[in-house]
Structure formats: structure tokens, C-alpha cells
Design a protein around this motif. Structure first.
Motif, PDB file in Angstrom:
ATOM      1  N   THR A 362      41.508  29.875  29.847  1.00 35.15           N
ATOM      2  CA  THR A 362      41.279  29.779  31.292  1.00 35.15           C
ATOM      3  C   THR A 362      40.098  30.654  31.692  1.00 35.15           C
ATOM      4  O   THR A 362      39.236  30.249  32.480  1.00 35.15           O
ATOM      5  CB  THR A 362      42.551  30.213  32.058  1.00 35.15           C
ATOM      6  OG1 THR A 362      43.636  29.396  31.615  1.00 35.15           O
ATOM      7  CG2 THR A 362      42.389  30.057  33.560  1.00 35.15           C
ATOM      8  N   TYR A 363      40.024  31.837  31.089  1.00 38.77           N
ATOM      9  CA  TYR A 363      38.914  32.752  31.365  1.00 38.77           C
ATOM     10  C   TYR A 363      37.584  32.137  30.941  1.00 38.77           C
ATOM     11  O   TYR A 363      36.612  32.130  31.704  1.00 38.77           O
ATOM     12  CB  TYR A 363      39.159  34.074  30.624  1.00 38.77           C
ATOM     13  CG  TYR A 363      38.077  35.107  30.813  1.00 38.77           C
ATOM     14  CD1 TYR A 363      37.962  35.815  32.016  1.00 38.77           C
ATOM     15  CD2 TYR A 363      37.180  35.394  29.791  1.00 38.77           C
ATOM     16  CE1 TYR A 363      36.970  36.772  32.188  1.00 38.77           C
ATOM     17  CE2 TYR A 363      36.183  36.349  29.956  1.00 38.77           C
ATOM     18  CZ  TYR A 363      36.081  37.031  31.156  1.00 38.77           C
ATOM     19  OH  TYR A 363      35.104  37.973  31.329  1.00 38.77           O
ATOM     20  N   ALA A 364      37.560  31.567  29.712  1.00 41.39           N
ATOM     21  CA  ALA A 364      36.308  31.006  29.179  1.00 41.39           C
ATOM     22  C   ALA A 364      35.830  29.804  29.992  1.00 41.39           C
ATOM     23  O   ALA A 364      34.648  29.481  29.987  1.00 41.39           O
ATOM     24  CB  ALA A 364      36.509  30.606  27.718  1.00 41.39           C
ATOM     25  N   LEU A 365      36.753  29.144  30.681  1.00 41.24           N
ATOM     26  CA  LEU A 365      36.380  27.963  31.479  1.00 41.24           C
ATOM     27  C   LEU A 365      36.168  28.313  32.944  1.00 41.24           C
ATOM     28  O   LEU A 365      35.758  27.463  33.739  1.00 41.24           O
ATOM     29  CB  LEU A 365      37.478  26.897  31.394  1.00 41.24           C
ATOM     30  CG  LEU A 365      37.653  26.177  30.044  1.00 41.24           C
ATOM     31  CD1 LEU A 365      38.883  25.272  30.109  1.00 41.24           C
ATOM     32  CD2 LEU A 365      36.417  25.366  29.690  1.00 41.24           C
TER      33      LEU A 365
ATOM     34  N   VAL B   8      42.453  40.094  34.567  1.00 39.99           N
ATOM     35  CA  VAL B   8      43.638  39.536  33.905  1.00 39.99           C
ATOM     36  C   VAL B   8      44.607  38.992  34.949  1.00 39.99           C
ATOM     37  O   VAL B   8      45.168  37.898  34.793  1.00 39.99           O
ATOM     38  CB  VAL B   8      44.321  40.590  32.999  1.00 39.99           C
ATOM     39  CG1 VAL B   8      45.679  40.099  32.503  1.00 39.99           C
ATOM     40  CG2 VAL B   8      43.423  40.919  31.806  1.00 39.99           C
ATOM     41  N   GLU B   9      44.786  39.722  36.035  1.00 37.95           N
ATOM     42  CA  GLU B   9      45.672  39.248  37.109  1.00 37.95           C
ATOM     43  C   GLU B   9      45.169  37.928  37.681  1.00 37.95           C
ATOM     44  O   GLU B   9      45.950  37.010  37.936  1.00 37.95           O
ATOM     45  CB  GLU B   9      45.762  40.303  38.225  1.00 37.95           C
ATOM     46  CG  GLU B   9      46.665  41.465  37.845  1.00 37.95           C
ATOM     47  CD  GLU B   9      46.547  42.637  38.804  1.00 37.95           C
ATOM     48  OE1 GLU B   9      45.945  42.483  39.897  1.00 37.95           O
ATOM     49  OE2 GLU B   9      47.059  43.723  38.455  1.00 37.95           O
ATOM     50  N   ASP B  23      52.897  43.770  30.537  1.00 40.52           N
ATOM     51  CA  ASP B  23      52.141  42.604  30.042  1.00 40.52           C
ATOM     52  C   ASP B  23      50.666  42.720  30.422  1.00 40.52           C
ATOM     53  O   ASP B  23      49.782  42.493  29.609  1.00 40.52           O
ATOM     54  CB  ASP B  23      52.675  41.307  30.659  1.00 40.52           C
ATOM     55  CG  ASP B  23      53.962  40.838  30.017  1.00 40.52           C
ATOM     56  OD1 ASP B  23      54.275  41.340  28.920  1.00 40.52           O
ATOM     57  OD2 ASP B  23      54.632  39.985  30.616  1.00 40.52           O
ATOM     58  N   LYS B  24      50.410  43.090  31.689  1.00 40.91           N
ATOM     59  CA  LYS B  24      49.026  43.174  32.180  1.00 40.91           C
ATOM     60  C   LYS B  24      48.230  44.146  31.326  1.00 40.91           C
ATOM     61  O   LYS B  24      47.093  43.892  30.941  1.00 40.91           O
ATOM     62  CB  LYS B  24      49.004  43.634  33.645  1.00 40.91           C
ATOM     63  CG  LYS B  24      49.440  42.567  34.624  1.00 40.91           C
ATOM     64  CD  LYS B  24      49.438  43.117  36.041  1.00 40.91           C
ATOM     65  CE  LYS B  24      50.245  42.204  36.951  1.00 40.91           C
ATOM     66  NZ  LYS B  24      50.520  42.847  38.257  1.00 40.91           N
ATOM     67  N   ASP B  25      48.865  45.269  31.019  1.00 38.06           N
ATOM     68  CA  ASP B  25      48.233  46.301  30.222  1.00 38.06           C
ATOM     69  C   ASP B  25      47.946  45.771  28.808  1.00 38.06           C
ATOM     70  O   ASP B  25      46.830  45.889  28.290  1.00 38.06           O
ATOM     71  CB  ASP B  25      49.195  47.492  30.172  1.00 38.06           C
ATOM     72  CG  ASP B  25      48.499  48.730  29.685  1.00 38.06           C
ATOM     73  OD1 ASP B  25      47.378  48.974  30.152  1.00 38.06           O
ATOM     74  OD2 ASP B  25      49.079  49.426  28.826  1.00 38.06           O
ATOM     75  N   LYS B  26      48.949  45.156  28.211  1.00 42.57           N
ATOM     76  CA  LYS B  26      48.856  44.652  26.838  1.00 42.57           C
ATOM     77  C   LYS B  26      47.777  43.565  26.731  1.00 42.57           C
ATOM     78  O   LYS B  26      46.956  43.579  25.824  1.00 42.57           O
ATOM     79  CB  LYS B  26      50.230  44.081  26.467  1.00 42.57           C
ATOM     80  CG  LYS B  26      50.520  44.012  25.011  1.00 42.57           C
ATOM     81  CD  LYS B  26      52.015  43.748  24.769  1.00 42.57           C
ATOM     82  CE  LYS B  26      52.453  42.465  25.473  1.00 42.57           C
ATOM     83  NZ  LYS B  26      53.914  42.230  25.386  1.00 42.57           N
TER      84      LYS B  26
END
Lengths: 494, 94
Positions: A362-365, B8-9, B23-26
Motif C-alpha cells: 500500500t505504501y509503495a503504491l 505507518v498509521e 504493532d505500530k512500533d514493530k
């Protein structure tokens, strides 16, 4: 006579001569599955009753004097990402824990038409994302050669079931090495066909431009027989190649004289276990002794294939896995509104690695990163493919290790995604280029099998069959046998 | 840092995933390690190189528009977590 551990073509002969029945053969294999599964765990679902019913039907047809195809009555298994009508298909994921497909995958239909007896559905890394089956949403599979070792992945259950003798052959799927690497770790043959040669209809998608279905077998003759059964154009898969399929058994020739085999130097360098390199060199010497011409070649973009793959595959996966929303099938976690239901369902249903790849893709797109990651990776893919095109101007096929090491221990790489990804460094470039490759067992290191990878031109599986068959006929290193006495004893106690 | 916890969020939101603080941290850590490794792609000059999205030279595969057998409705709906009158049922949207 022990009926488990033989090849399909040996058993086919016994069935044809009526020395054994398919029912008896199926019962013996179910006995072994019962005895071993507590230790190996190659299956998510065993379909014993259905299998016995299929076997009895084959026996009846044979009794009526029907001429049956070579795989008729032979016990086989499917990876649990291939749809089987009426039989649970989970992708080893909690999000599909209860999914019962309303239709058969094309490969399922083709194996049924060939008379194969389907014994069950094999365990895998969740959604085929992983290299050890430690990512199975249920429980890992163990390597029949050493229960402390992983079987490889993602098709670990399919490979282990054949290595342990629980079935005679199986099907797996390969997106970045998921057939070849577990074949290498479990000491069996595994082939990833040219992209488009086998229908993907009913294969639950991971990365659609890379996924291919292929066989796990104990010898090259069986490999060719299974290829004959499952290859071919399918109008239900728009990416299926409109090409004729030859009789693959015609390529099983004990002769490599004059063949030119390239040895890509980049695959023999960083990170290759010295003992694996020794096995590959032994194979090169054998092939030269048999009249092949082996020479070093360079595929300069090799080191960029892995990072490009880990952009392209997760990008495609993030799109393919958007369908798991708790609406039409699989897990639903109830919530007050629809968006919360999506979030809760997907968070509970997917495992850690699957979530990581969905987010990576999702990030790469996503807006602002598309050109830097996704488009860049697609251009690298072109360069990787061009490297192979160049090499095949001079060579008939290429020879490399299948994986840098033999099977590793449980937990060894489980907490470090990047080190797990490196396990597929020799197999990934092949998927990016869409070309065929197979893994052939060749020797062992401390009791754990090593695999040789043979890479061919698109739609030239024939050359791979010929080279692997010749090695098989001229050495006794291609059929490592696991010692399962310990597992059977322990299995009885537990 | 290639990717922050805030990124990430945002990606989790786009992916329809709910992450715990742990999870966010990992994921921030592991995604950073992966994206940093991908930096090596920038060593390759890809100007003038066409992208490959797909290896087969296939484009627009057409077929005749014919009526054929479809999946059995009851079998399809038997997988639905919730259904009513032959439709999939979901929580209120509006």
C-alpha cells in the motif's frame, strides 16, 4: 511390499497389471498420514472419505476394462490455496478458516479428469507469504528429513507430504520460489512453469503477475506426467498463454551432449553456504563428464531482483487481498458500522507477515511514492528479464543453487523478515522474468537435502527435463530418503 | 528513517487495518529496515527503461458474450457471514 515411497509411474504399472488396487494404495497412504501427521503436519485438511470414494471409482472403471491415464488411482495433494468445490480452502489463514469454494480450480478439475486421488489440502505460509511455513495461521509443517528443520515455504506442506511418502505427488504455487525452495529443503523435485503455461483460475491470488502452479514429485518421469495433466491454455484465465502443450515425457532423454549450460556467477557469491556451493560444483563436474559444456555467465542485475520483488509482490498483494472484508465469505468480526467491521475483521484475520506486506504494498503504491518505488521496481524487472534474454542467446539453460542454504531450524529467521526474504534470493529473479525453473535434489549437507536450480527459456521446460533426467539417471544423489522411523515411533506414542 | 510512525498509521488506515500501539512500533521498525534495504535500487540508472508490469505479450483478451452456467447462488451465499433474501447483509452504512 511397501506401497509408500514409490513413484507414480511405478505404481501406475502395478495398478495396470492389477497387482494392487487404488483402494488399497489409498488406504496405505491414509495409514501413513495418520501415523505421521502428529509430527509432520503437512495437511490442513485430509479428505480420506472422498479419496477412498475416488479410488473405488477408479478401481471399478479399471475392472470394466477402461484404459486409464497414468495418474489414475494415484494419491495426490493440493496446496490449500487451490479451490476445491465443497472442500474447505483456507490459504492457512484465519480470515478464510471456514471458506468452502463453490467451484473447482482448473488444476483441481484437470487432476480429477486425470483420475488422481486427492488426499487433502496442504499447509502453507499464510497466503503464500513466507519461506518456512512458520507463517501458517494454524501451525507450522516440519521437515521429514529432520524434524528440527523447517520444510521451506510457502508450499512447505506440499513438499513435506511428498518427501514423507504421505502422497505420491502434490501441487504447489510459486510466486518467488514457493515451489522450488521447499522442494530443495525437503529433497524432492519441484517445478515452476513458464508464466501462463498453467491456469491460475481458482488459485487464490497473491501476486497475479508472478504466481504459477507446479508439481512436486519424487522423480523426473513423474514430473513430466503431472505436467502433461495440468498444463494448457484456459479461457477462464485471461493471462493463460495460448500455446500448444507437448508430451513432456518426450523430453526425458539421458543425453546432455553438446548442451551449453551457463553458471551465473552472481548466484555463487555472497551468502551461499560453502557446502551448498560444493554440491553445485559436483553437479557441474558430472554434467561436463556427461558431455555438457558449462561456462560462467554474468547476470549483472541479480542483486536488484530481491528488493524489486519485495515492492512488486506486496503491491499486487495489497490489491488482491482487499477482497477480504468480512462481507461475502470467511471471517467477520462484528462491529457497529461497516468500516469498523472491515478494520476489525482484517486485523483479527490476517497474521503479522501478511499485514506487513499489505502495508508495504500500500505504501509503495500510495500517492507520492508510486514512482520512487513501484514504477522503479517495474523498470528493474525489465533489466532482470533482459539479463536472462542475453544469457539465453548463448546458453540452453542455467544452473544455480535453489537456495543459499539447506533447511534452517525453526525460529532461526522467524523474527527477521529481511533474513527470511534472502532465502529466496536465487529463485525470485526467475518469477520476475516469467521463465521456467526446477529444483532437483542433489546431495545432502548434515542430513539435510540440497537443491540444484535449472533455469530455462520461456516455454522451454523440455531442456530442464532433459538435463535433470540425465543427472537423475547418472547419479544416486537425486533421491535423498528421509529416515522416518523416529517420527513414526513418536507418532505412535503421542 | 524512511517511514515514521505517523506514516505507518496512515498506511494502516488505507489498508483497513487496526494496529495496537505495540504493532505500530514493530511495523515502523521492520518497514524501515525493508525500505532502507530497497535504497540499493537507486544505484541503478533506469532512465529510458520501459517498465514491465507483465511478462506475456497479451493485451485485451476478448471472448464472445455468451450466456453460460454461473456459480450456484446457494453455494455462494452459504459462505456469507450474514445473508438475507439472497443478498449479503452488512451493518448500517448511512
Amino acid at each position: 511390499m511397501s506401497l509408500t515411497g514409490l513413484t507414480a509411474h511405478e505404481l501406475s504399472e502395478l495398478l495396470r497389471k492389477r497387482e494392487i488396487s487404488s483402494t488399497e494404495l489409498t488406504e496405505r497412504h491414509l495409514d501413513l498420514i495418520n501415523a505421521l501427521e502428529g509430527k509432520i503436519n503437512a495437511f490442513v485438511t485430509v479428505t480420506g472419505e472422498d479419496a477412498l470414494k475416488q479410488a473405488r471409482e477408479i478401481d471399478e472403471r479399471r475392472a470394466r476394462g477402461e484404459e486409464l491415464p497414468p495418474l489414475a488411482g494415484i494419491p495426490a495433494a493440493l496446496k490449500d490455496n487451490m479451490c476445491t468445490k465443497g472442500v474447505k480452502t483456507t490459504c492457512s489463514s484465519n480470515i478464510l478458516y471456514n471458506f468452502i469454494p463453490p467451484y473447482d480450480a482448473t488444476v483441481t478439475e484437470k487432476l480429477s479428469a486425470a483420475g488422481a486421488v486427492i488426499m487433502g489440502k496442504c499447509n502453507m505460509d499464510e497466503f503464500a507469504m513466507g519461506s518456512s511455513t512458520e507463517n501458517s495461521g494454524f501451525a507450522p509443517t516440519r521437515n521429514p528429513h529432520d524434524l528440527r528443520a523447517v520444510p521451506g515455504g510457502s508450499s512447505g506442506g506440499s513438499a513435506a507430504s511428498v518427501a514423507a511418502g504421505e502422497v505420491v505427488f502434490s501441487l504447489g504455487s510459486d510466486t518467488g520460489g514457493s515451489i522450488r525452495q521447499p522442494a530443495s529443503f525437503c529433497g524432492v523435485i519441484g517445478l515452476k512453469p513458464t508464466y501462463g503455461y498453467v491456469s491460475r483460475y481458482g488459485l487464490i491470488a497473491f501476486a497475479s503477475s508472478l504466481d504459477q502452479i507446479g508439481p512436486f514429485t519424487r522423480d523426473m518421469t513423474d514430473c513430466a506426467l503431472v505436467m502433461n495433466a495440468i498444463f494448457g491454455h484456459d479461457p477462464k484465465d485471461s493471462t493463460s498463454a495460448p500455446v500448444e502443450v507437448p508430451d513432456f515425457t518426450g523430453f526425458l532423454k539421458d543425453d546432455v551432449k553438446g548442451l551449453k549450460i551457463g553458471i551465473p556467477k552472481e548466484y555463487m557469491q555472497s551468502g551461499i553456504d560453502p557446502q551448498v556451493a560444493v554440491a553445485v560444483k559436483k553437479a557441474i563436474e558430472k554434467l561436463e563428464e556427461l558431455g555438457a559444456f558449462c561456462e560462467e555467465v554474468s547476470l549483472p542485475h541479480t542483486e536488484y531482483a530481491l528488493p524489486a520483488y519485495y515492492i512488486i509482490a506486496p503491491a499486487e498483494a495489497s490489491s488482491n487481498l482487499a477482497r477480504y472484508d468480512g462481507v461475502r465469505y470467511g471471517l467477520r468480526v462484528e462491529a457497529d458500522d461497516t468500516i469498523s467491521m472491515f478494520n476489525e475483521t482484517r486485523s483479527r484475520g490476517f497474521g503479522e507477515e501478511v499485514k506487513r506486506r499489505i502495508m508495504l504494498g500500500t505504501y509503495a503504491l500510495s500517492s507520492g511514492y508510486y514512482d520512487a518505488y513501484y514504477l522503479k521496481a517495474l523498470k528493474i524487472r525489465t533489466l532482470v528479464k533482459q539479463d536472462f534474454d542475453e544469457a539465453f542467446k548463448k546458453f540452453d539453460c542455467l544452473l544455480t543453487p535453489t537456495s543459499p542454504t539447506s533447511a534452517f531450524d525453526f525460529g532461526e529467521k522467524a523474527d527477521d523478515p529481511l533474513s527470511m526474504y534472502m532465502s529466496d534470493i536465487c529463485t525470485i529473479p526467475v518469477n520476475l522474468a516469467g521463465i521456467p525453473a526446477l529444483s532437483l535434489p542433489f546431495d545432502t549437507v548434515n542430513g539435510r537435502p540440497v537443491g540444484l536450480q535449472l533455469i530455462g527459456k520461456a516455454f522451454d521446460e523440455g531442456t530442464l527435463l532433459r538435463v535433470a533426467y540425465t543427472l537423475e539417471q547418472n547419479t544416486d544423489l537425486t533421491r535423498p530418503k528421509p529416515d522416518l522411523e523416529g517420527a513414526l515411533q513418536n507418532g505412535k506414542q503421542s | 528513517m524512511k517511514i515514521t510512525q505517523k506514516d505507518v498509521e496512515h498506511v494502516a488506515l488505507l489498508s483497513r487495518l487496526k494496529l495496537s500501539e505495540d504493532d505500530k512500533d514493530k511495523y515502523t521498525q521492520s518497514l524501515n529496515a525493508i525500505l532502507e534495504y530497497m535504497e540499493i535500487l537507486n544505484r541503478v540508472d533506469t532512465s529510458g527503461i520501459e517498465p514491465t508490469a507483465h511478462v506475456l505479450p497479451l493485451k485485451n483478451v476478448f471472448r464472445e458474450d455468451e450466456v453460460k452456467e454461473t456459480l450456484e447462488k446457494e453455494l455462494v451465499l452459504s459462505n456469507a457471514p450474514d445473508e438475507e433474501n439472497g443478498c449479503f447483509r452488512v451493518p448500517r452504512i448511512i
